[in-house]
Design a protein around this motif. Structure first.
Motif, PDB file in Angstrom:
ATOM      1  N   THR A 453      -5.398  -5.111  -6.669  1.00 26.73           N
ATOM      2  CA  THR A 453      -3.956  -5.298  -6.482  1.00 26.73           C
ATOM      3  C   THR A 453      -3.293  -3.956  -6.193  1.00 26.73           C
ATOM      4  N   TYR A 454      -2.406  -3.947  -5.196  1.00 26.48           N
ATOM      5  CA  TYR A 454      -1.717  -2.721  -4.785  1.00 26.48           C
ATOM      6  C   TYR A 454      -0.224  -2.978  -4.659  1.00 26.48           C
ATOM      7  N   LYS A 455       0.549  -1.898  -4.781  1.00 26.15           N
ATOM      8  CA  LYS A 455       2.001  -1.986  -4.610  1.00 26.15           C
ATOM      9  C   LYS A 455       2.427  -1.076  -3.458  1.00 26.15           C
ATOM     10  N   LEU A 456       3.252  -1.647  -2.591  1.00 22.31           N
ATOM     11  CA  LEU A 456       3.902  -0.868  -1.532  1.00 22.31           C
ATOM     12  C   LEU A 456       5.335  -0.585  -1.964  1.00 22.31           C
ATOM     13  N   VAL A 457       5.680   0.675  -2.076  1.00 23.78           N
ATOM     14  CA  VAL A 457       7.030   1.075  -2.462  1.00 23.78           C
ATOM     15  C   VAL A 457       7.672   1.738  -1.248  1.00 23.78           C
ATOM     16  N   GLU A 458       8.797   1.194  -0.842  1.00 21.46           N
ATOM     17  CA  GLU A 458       9.464   1.736   0.339  1.00 21.46           C
ATOM     18  C   GLU A 458      10.163   3.047  -0.033  1.00 21.46           C
ATOM     19  N   ALA A 459       9.615   4.141   0.494  1.00 25.46           N
ATOM     20  CA  ALA A 459      10.192   5.455   0.216  1.00 25.46           C
ATOM     21  C   ALA A 459      11.395   5.739   1.107  1.00 25.46           C
ATOM     22  N   LYS A 460      11.389   5.137   2.306  1.00 20.53           N
ATOM     23  CA  LYS A 460      12.495   5.352   3.245  1.00 20.53           C
ATOM     24  C   LYS A 460      12.598   4.112   4.128  1.00 20.53           C
ATOM     25  N   ALA A 461      13.802   3.573   4.249  1.00 18.19           N
ATOM     26  CA  ALA A 461      14.026   2.418   5.116  1.00 18.19           C
ATOM     27  C   ALA A 461      14.416   2.892   6.511  1.00 18.19           C
ATOM     28  N   PRO A 462      14.211   2.037   7.523  1.00 19.63           N
ATOM     29  CA  PRO A 462      14.679   2.415   8.864  1.00 19.63           C
ATOM     30  C   PRO A 462      16.184   2.671   8.840  1.00 19.63           C
ATOM     31  N   THR A 463      16.632   3.484   9.750  1.00 15.78           N
ATOM     32  CA  THR A 463      18.057   3.825   9.827  1.00 15.78           C
ATOM     33  C   THR A 463      18.898   2.555   9.961  1.00 15.78           C
ATOM     34  N   ASP A 464      19.953   2.482   9.163  1.00 13.32           N
ATOM     35  CA  ASP A 464      20.897   1.358   9.141  1.00 13.32           C
ATOM     36  C   ASP A 464      20.317   0.102   8.510  1.00 13.32           C
ATOM     37  N   TYR A 465      19.188   0.246   7.806  1.00 10.38           N
ATOM     38  CA  TYR A 465      18.596  -0.914   7.129  1.00 10.38           C
ATOM     39  C   TYR A 465      18.530  -0.668   5.631  1.00 10.38           C
ATOM     40  N   ARG A 466      18.674  -1.755   4.907  1.00 13.79           N
ATOM     41  CA  ARG A 466      18.697  -1.669   3.454  1.00 13.79           C
ATOM     42  C   ARG A 466      17.266  -1.580   2.921  1.00 13.79           C
ATOM     43  N   PRO A 467      16.949  -0.576   2.086  1.00  9.37           N
ATOM     44  CA  PRO A 467      15.589  -0.472   1.531  1.00  9.37           C
ATOM     45  C   PRO A 467      15.309  -1.611   0.547  1.00  9.37           C
ATOM     46  N   LEU A 468      14.035  -1.954   0.401  1.00  7.77           N
ATOM     47  CA  LEU A 468      13.640  -2.983  -0.555  1.00  7.77           C
ATOM     48  C   LEU A 468      13.911  -2.497  -1.973  1.00  7.77           C
ATOM     49  N   GLU A 469      14.473  -3.364  -2.779  1.00  8.79           N
ATOM     50  CA  GLU A 469      14.825  -2.965  -4.137  1.00  8.79           C
ATOM     51  C   GLU A 469      13.593  -2.822  -5.032  1.00  8.79           C
ATOM     52  N   ASN A 470      12.555  -3.634  -4.772  1.00  8.98           N
ATOM     53  CA  ASN A 470      11.370  -3.657  -5.618  1.00  8.98           C
ATOM     54  C   ASN A 470      10.109  -3.511  -4.765  1.00  8.98           C
ATOM     55  N   PRO A 471       8.971  -3.184  -5.387  1.00  3.94           N
ATOM     56  CA  PRO A 471       7.729  -3.018  -4.612  1.00  3.94           C
ATOM     57  C   PRO A 471       7.265  -4.342  -4.004  1.00  3.94           C
ATOM     58  N   VAL A 472       6.493  -4.223  -2.958  1.00  5.81           N
ATOM     59  CA  VAL A 472       5.752  -5.350  -2.404  1.00  5.81           C
ATOM     60  C   VAL A 472       4.372  -5.348  -3.075  1.00  5.81           C
ATOM     61  N   VAL A 473       3.995  -6.447  -3.692  1.00  4.31           N
ATOM     62  CA  VAL A 473       2.736  -6.508  -4.433  1.00  4.31           C
ATOM     63  C   VAL A 473       1.725  -7.317  -3.621  1.00  4.31           C
ATOM     64  N   ILE A 474       0.580  -6.687  -3.349  1.00  2.00           N
ATOM     65  CA  ILE A 474      -0.425  -7.251  -2.441  1.00  2.00           C
ATOM     66  C   ILE A 474      -1.787  -7.274  -3.129  1.00  2.00           C
ATOM     67  N   ASP A 475      -2.531  -8.359  -2.917  1.00  2.00           N
ATOM     68  CA  ASP A 475      -3.928  -8.424  -3.369  1.00  2.00           C
ATOM     69  C   ASP A 475      -4.852  -8.279  -2.172  1.00  2.00           C
ATOM     70  N   VAL A 476      -5.833  -7.370  -2.289  1.00  2.00           N
ATOM     71  CA  VAL A 476      -6.937  -7.301  -1.329  1.00  2.00           C
ATOM     72  C   VAL A 476      -8.085  -8.101  -1.938  1.00  2.00           C
ATOM     73  N   ASN A 477      -8.445  -9.189  -1.269  1.00  2.00           N
ATOM     74  CA  ASN A 477      -9.406 -10.139  -1.827  1.00  2.00           C
ATOM     75  C   ASN A 477     -10.763 -10.011  -1.149  1.00  2.00           C
ATOM     76  N   ALA A 478     -11.822  -9.914  -1.961  1.00  2.00           N
ATOM     77  CA  ALA A 478     -13.188  -9.900  -1.442  1.00  2.00           C
ATOM     78  C   ALA A 478     -14.111 -10.441  -2.520  1.00  2.00           C
ATOM     79  N   VAL A 479     -15.156 -11.128  -2.101  1.00  2.00           N
ATOM     80  CA  VAL A 479     -16.161 -11.642  -3.027  1.00  2.00           C
ATOM     81  C   VAL A 479     -17.521 -11.146  -2.564  1.00  2.00           C
ATOM     82  N   ILE A 480     -18.101 -10.234  -3.346  1.00  2.00           N
ATOM     83  CA  ILE A 480     -19.442  -9.749  -3.055  1.00  2.00           C
ATOM     84  C   ILE A 480     -20.419 -10.364  -4.050  1.00  2.00           C
ATOM     85  N   LEU A 481     -21.705 -10.194  -3.808  1.00  2.00           N
ATOM     86  CA  LEU A 481     -22.735 -10.884  -4.589  1.00  2.00           C
ATOM     87  C   LEU A 481     -22.554 -10.794  -6.106  1.00  2.00           C
ATOM     88  N   PRO A 482     -22.335  -9.618  -6.683  1.00  2.00           N
ATOM     89  CA  PRO A 482     -22.242  -9.566  -8.144  1.00  2.00           C
ATOM     90  C   PRO A 482     -21.013 -10.261  -8.704  1.00  2.00           C
TER      91      PRO A 482
END
Length: 578
Positions: A453-482
């Motif tokens: 699980t990872y979090k994307l935190v917007e450090a800077k928004a595009p000009t004239d755009y409102r930055p995200l108030e909270n992080p974007v939370v993302i799961d990288v999913n993989a299933v290996i043998l073990p």
């Protein structure tokens, strides 16, 4: 005419002890040498003798003489002189003829697997090669017969050098006239397994990763597949077994040959190489014994980068015999780290690594053969996976691509994605964090992530755009043998990366990315996911206009001027009235 007790049919197998021992010991992966061709040397010739005249065949030998292998008196004298320094021949009352030697060997205590029988055969084989004794014409195989009763030395004629799973042996055998040769010897060869540690192993998903190899147990988490972040140290383990019969060698080479793919770097400063001997305790469990072998100067290692970018790492010992506690039951275990680098393949194809073991496989140079001769085990493979994350930035209302944004990326431990001077990423504090910026296609890419699980935190928004108030939370999913099958994780032998990493959702990436809505607060209302691509949207900000416009401003100016003029007129009139 002197008579001697019958001496066992096979006095020695130099690589493995006499046949009669095989019923009493476990033999891993025995190699049957009955199909090999052999050079034959007649060491002694003799006559058969029946102690019981009614017997069907001879049960003793008499009139032992020098065989055809010895062509000069000097060879015979040198053979005897060498034996005189070896017990029990050194204690013999007389040792001047072939019959004297046979008398010593006829002692009933010196059976097929006795130290004396083995020492005599080893000595005879080495003497035959070093002193150019004359072999009989041609080569012989199991089942061939000899017209003359006697003692024969058989040296394996099979080419052994650089062969896989091949080992040679020498045998001294007593043959009766017209008796079929019975070179019924099986030998063992060393074996190797390579393992890689999975650092996020889920112990609830399978029966347990710590599985026995023989009685040696892998370290916790070690198996045949793993996934890591680029920049991580990846731990590997090499386990080598020993062969029976090493005592017949004057020196015994033992070396692990490991090949790392382009995506892995062997950095001597971070490798932390450790090599130990393991032996069974009273309960049959393998435990570490003796000193660490690199520090003790017993093993050395070298790393060479090949032209194709792979790295060959050799952990070797020129002579393993002097190492304390080494025996046929020992395991030699190598542990080391390699660093997953920016050349690592992302996704389904993975980063395959392989190793094999090189070992001495012939205690003597065969006539026309090569010395020293080395054999090797089949290769064993493991595989390491890594994944990536792509982020697009768009206008929430129009869907138009946006530039100018910057992100921080955090892992599950709250560490920030950083970049070392070497160009390899690592996880550190916010003061060292790098801001992830888009490429020319306006895509933010983070290559080389472990599942998690990872979090994307917007450090800077595009000009004239409102930055995200909270992080974007993302799961990288993989299933290996073990993650799901421990047995399969320890036995990945087909070499197919796709059998080690299960496809996610039917896609061909081998992994997927998804929104994690379990973490709050988050900004996932602004996120969509397709495969491994994350799309993050922003809303535009608007500046509200002030009340009025240019007309009101002019009125203010004129009104101010009129006030000033009125004040001036009032002052003038007041002075006039006075």
């Amino acid at each position: 005419m002197k008579k001697f007790r019958k001496i066992g049919g096979i006095l020695l197998a130099v690589v493995i002890v006499a046949v009669s021992m095989f019923s009493a010991m476990a033999v891993d992966d025995p190699k049957d040498l009955t199909t090999h061709s052999y050079y034959a040397y007649q060491i002694f010739n003799a006559e058969g003798y029946k102690r019981d005249a009614s017997a069907n065949q001879n049960d003793s030998i008499v009139n032992v003489q020098w065989g055809s292998a010895f062509t000069t008196d000097a060879q015979k004298a040198a053979f005897i002189d060498g034996l005189k320094s070896t017990a029990p021949f050194s204690a013999a009352e007389r040792l001047t003829t072939a019959e004297d030697i046979a008398k010593v060997l006829s002692n009933p205590n010196y059976g097929d697997d006795s130290d004396v029988a083995k020492a005599f055969a080893k000595y005879t084989a080495k003497f035959a090669v070093d002193n150019n004794l004359t072999p009989m014409a041609g080569t012989y195989k199991n089942g061939d017969t000899f017209a003359q009763t006697g003692f024969y030395l058989f040296l394996d004629a099979t080419e052994t050098n650089n062969q896989e799973d091949v080992v040679a042996n020498a045998v001294v055998s007593k043959m009766k006239a017209n008796e079929a040769v019975n070179i019924n010897v099986k030998v063992t060869v060393p074996t190797l397994e390579k393992k890689v540690k999975e650092n996020t192993y889920n112990g609830n998903a399978a029966s347990g990763i710590n599985t026995a190899y023989g009685e040696y147990r892998y370290g916790e988490g070690y198996n045949d597949a793993a996934d890591y972040c680029i920049g991580d140290k990846v731990p590997f383990e090499l386990i080598g077994t020993m062969a029976e019969g090493m005592e017949y060698y004057d020196t015994y080479y033992y070396g692990f040959v490991d090949t790392l793919c382009k995506g892995l770097t062997f950095d001597a400063n971070r490798a932390d190489v450790k090599i130990y001997v393991y032996n069974p305790n009273a309960n049959g469990e393998y435990v570490q014994t003796g000193d660490e072998l690199v520090e003790a100067g017993k093993f050395t290692y070298t790393a060479t980068v090949n032209a194709d970018g792979t790295t060959k790492v050799v952990f070797e010992c020129d002579d393993i015999l002097p190492i304390t506690d080494i025996n046929s039951e020992s395991r030699v275990v190598v542990n080391y780290n390699a660093v997953l680098n920016n050349e690592a393949v992302v996704g389904y194809n993975g980063n395959e690594n392989k190793a094999y073991l090189e070992y001495s496989n012939n205690p003597l140079p065969t006539p026309g053969g090569t010395t020293p001769s080395k054999g090797k085990t089949p290769e064993d493979k493991v595989i390491v996976f890594t994944y990536s994350l792509d982020v697009n930035k768009i206008d929430k209302n129009t869907g138009a691509a946006l530039d100018g944004a910057e992100f921080y990326l955090l892992n599950e431990q709250g560490k920030y994605y950083c970049m070392a001077a070497s160009g390899l990423p690592y996880w550190g504090t916010v003061s060292k964090a790098v801001k992830i910026t888009p490429d020319a296609n306006n895509v933010f890419t983070v290559k080389g992530l472990d599942k998690g699980t990872y979090k994307l935190v917007e450090a800077k928004a595009p000009t004239d755009y409102r930055p995200l108030e909270n992080p974007v939370v993302i799961d990288v999913n993989a299933v290996i043998l073990p993650d799901y099958d421990d047995t399969a994780a320890q036995n990945w032998i087909d070499g197919d990366a796709h059998s080690a990493l299960l496809a996610q959702g039917g896609n061909t990436l081998g992994y997927s990315v998804s929104k994690n809505d379990r973490v709050t607060p988050n900004s996932n209302d602004y996120v969509s996911v397709d495969g491994k691509k994350v799309t993050v949207s922003n809303e535009k900000t608007y500046i509200l206009p002030g009340t009025g416009g240019e007309g009101t401003t002019l009125i203010y100016i004129i009104g101010g001027a009129l006030i000033v003029a009125a004040a001036g007129l009032f002052i003038v009139k007041r002075r006039s009235s006075k």
